[in-house]
Design an enzyme around this catalytic site. Sequence first.
Site, PDB file in Angstrom:
ATOM      1  N   SER A   1       0.829  -1.213   0.000  1.00 30.98           N
ATOM      2  CA  SER A   1       0.000   0.000   0.000  1.00 30.98           C
ATOM      3  C   SER A   1       0.861   1.260   0.000  1.00 30.98           C
ATOM      4  O   SER A   1       0.468   2.284  -0.571  1.00 30.98           O
ATOM      5  CB  SER A   1      -0.973  -0.008   1.183  1.00 30.98           C
ATOM      6  OG  SER A   1      -0.297   0.196   2.399  1.00 30.98           O
ATOM      7  N   ASN A   2       2.022   1.213   0.630  1.00 27.30           N
ATOM      8  CA  ASN A   2       2.904   2.387   0.586  1.00 27.30           C
ATOM      9  C   ASN A   2       3.447   2.610  -0.818  1.00 27.30           C
ATOM     10  O   ASN A   2       3.527   3.748  -1.289  1.00 27.30           O
ATOM     11  CB  ASN A   2       4.044   2.249   1.600  1.00 27.30           C
ATOM     12  CG  ASN A   2       3.629   2.719   2.972  1.00 27.30           C
ATOM     13  OD1 ASN A   2       3.468   3.910   3.210  1.00 27.30           O
ATOM     14  ND2 ASN A   2       3.432   1.766   3.875  1.00 27.30           N
TER      15      ASN A   2
ATOM     16  N   MET B   1      10.485  -6.696   4.071  1.00 25.97           N
ATOM     17  CA  MET B   1      10.606  -7.349   5.367  1.00 25.97           C
ATOM     18  C   MET B   1      11.924  -8.095   5.538  1.00 25.97           C
ATOM     19  O   MET B   1      11.973  -9.230   5.998  1.00 25.97           O
ATOM     20  CB  MET B   1       9.430  -8.321   5.571  1.00 25.97           C
ATOM     21  CG  MET B   1       8.074  -7.658   5.439  1.00 25.97           C
ATOM     22  SD  MET B   1       7.883  -6.247   6.539  1.00 25.97           S
ATOM     23  CE  MET B   1       7.581  -7.128   8.063  1.00 25.97           C
ATOM     24  N   ARG B   2      12.999  -7.436   5.140  1.00 18.41           N
ATOM     25  CA  ARG B   2      14.310  -8.058   5.229  1.00 18.41           C
ATOM     26  C   ARG B   2      15.350  -6.988   5.496  1.00 18.41           C
ATOM     27  O   ARG B   2      15.155  -5.839   5.113  1.00 18.41           O
ATOM     28  CB  ARG B   2      14.643  -8.692   3.876  1.00 18.41           C
ATOM     29  CG  ARG B   2      14.528 -10.182   3.871  1.00 18.41           C
ATOM     30  CD  ARG B   2      15.451 -10.747   2.818  1.00 18.41           C
ATOM     31  NE  ARG B   2      16.019 -11.982   3.263  1.00 18.41           N
ATOM     32  CZ  ARG B   2      17.088 -12.542   2.721  1.00 18.41           C
ATOM     33  NH1 ARG B   2      17.698 -11.967   1.718  1.00 18.41           N
ATOM     34  NH2 ARG B   2      17.554 -13.679   3.177  1.00 18.41           N
TER      35      ARG B   2
ATOM     36  N   ASN C   1      13.418   4.192   4.390  1.00 18.07           N
ATOM     37  CA  ASN C   1      12.466   3.186   4.868  1.00 18.07           C
ATOM     38  C   ASN C   1      11.315   3.899   5.570  1.00 18.07           C
ATOM     39  O   ASN C   1      11.481   5.004   6.076  1.00 18.07           O
ATOM     40  CB  ASN C   1      13.148   2.245   5.861  1.00 18.07           C
ATOM     41  CG  ASN C   1      12.215   1.159   6.367  1.00 18.07           C
ATOM     42  OD1 ASN C   1      11.441   0.584   5.588  1.00 18.07           O
ATOM     43  ND2 ASN C   1      12.262   0.871   7.657  1.00 18.07           N
TER      44      ASN C   1
ATOM     45  N   HIS D   1       8.574   3.165   8.690  1.00 17.32           N
ATOM     46  CA  HIS D   1       8.392   2.249   9.825  1.00 17.32           C
ATOM     47  C   HIS D   1       7.186   2.706  10.641  1.00 17.32           C
ATOM     48  O   HIS D   1       7.048   3.899  10.924  1.00 17.32           O
ATOM     49  CB  HIS D   1       9.664   2.269  10.687  1.00 17.32           C
ATOM     50  CG  HIS D   1       9.586   1.349  11.852  1.00 17.32           C
ATOM     51  ND1 HIS D   1       9.779  -0.015  11.733  1.00 17.32           N
ATOM     52  CD2 HIS D   1       9.313   1.578  13.152  1.00 17.32           C
ATOM     53  CE1 HIS D   1       9.627  -0.567  12.913  1.00 17.32           C
ATOM     54  NE2 HIS D   1       9.343   0.375  13.797  1.00 17.32           N
TER      55      HIS D   1
END
Length: 199
Positions: free
Chosen positions: A13-14, A89-90, A106, A108
């Site tokens: 979605s981002n 997710m890494r 990023n 968060h």
Amino acid sequence: MKRLAILVSGRGSNFEAIARAIREGRLDARISLVLSNRADAKALETAASFGLPHHCLPSQGVATDEWARQAVDLLTPLDIDLICLAGFMRRVGQPLLDAFAGRILNIHPSLLPAFPGLDVQQQALDYGVKFSGCTVHFVDAGLDTGPIVAQASVPVLDSDTAQTLAARILVEEHRIYYQAIALVLSGRYRIEGRRVRPA
Ligand code: GRF
């Protein structure tokens, strides 16, 4: 025009919010590649529906730095100005950090430095904070530790579950990420210590 690579692992979605901001003229940039480390990422379908270049580089069973080397090989010829992690997710791996030093962002879903890592909305509820939010930050070798570009806060309600809190935070994620990207692409900032300030 500045070129973005978006790294995703799932829902996306981002990424979609960034793609819409570009399409609607709110962000002056081009997405040169949507790169997923998972073949089943919904973000890949979304990329296809936007007509954007997308690719999967599976990471299962691949060491972090080896995956990063493969990603660098893919991204370097594309002349990427900025890498945006969007639900990736890494850990990104040293080869990517070296090749794109100071050029990886990023997002968060907490007000860093509170609650780095995973399941952070539940962590926020368990801790009992009255406000949480989201953070756009530069990526360094640590876990969610790089200099902060933008943050937005939301109230935590007594009735919240991790899901309702995540949904409230996500609205703010979609609002601030493309704005932070625009600032970084403009180059009109400087980093003093940990502080990202207008130049
Ligand atoms: C977002 O909450 C983002 O902050 C976190 O992972 C989630 C990804 O959501 N890093 P989406 O894939 O962008 O919908």
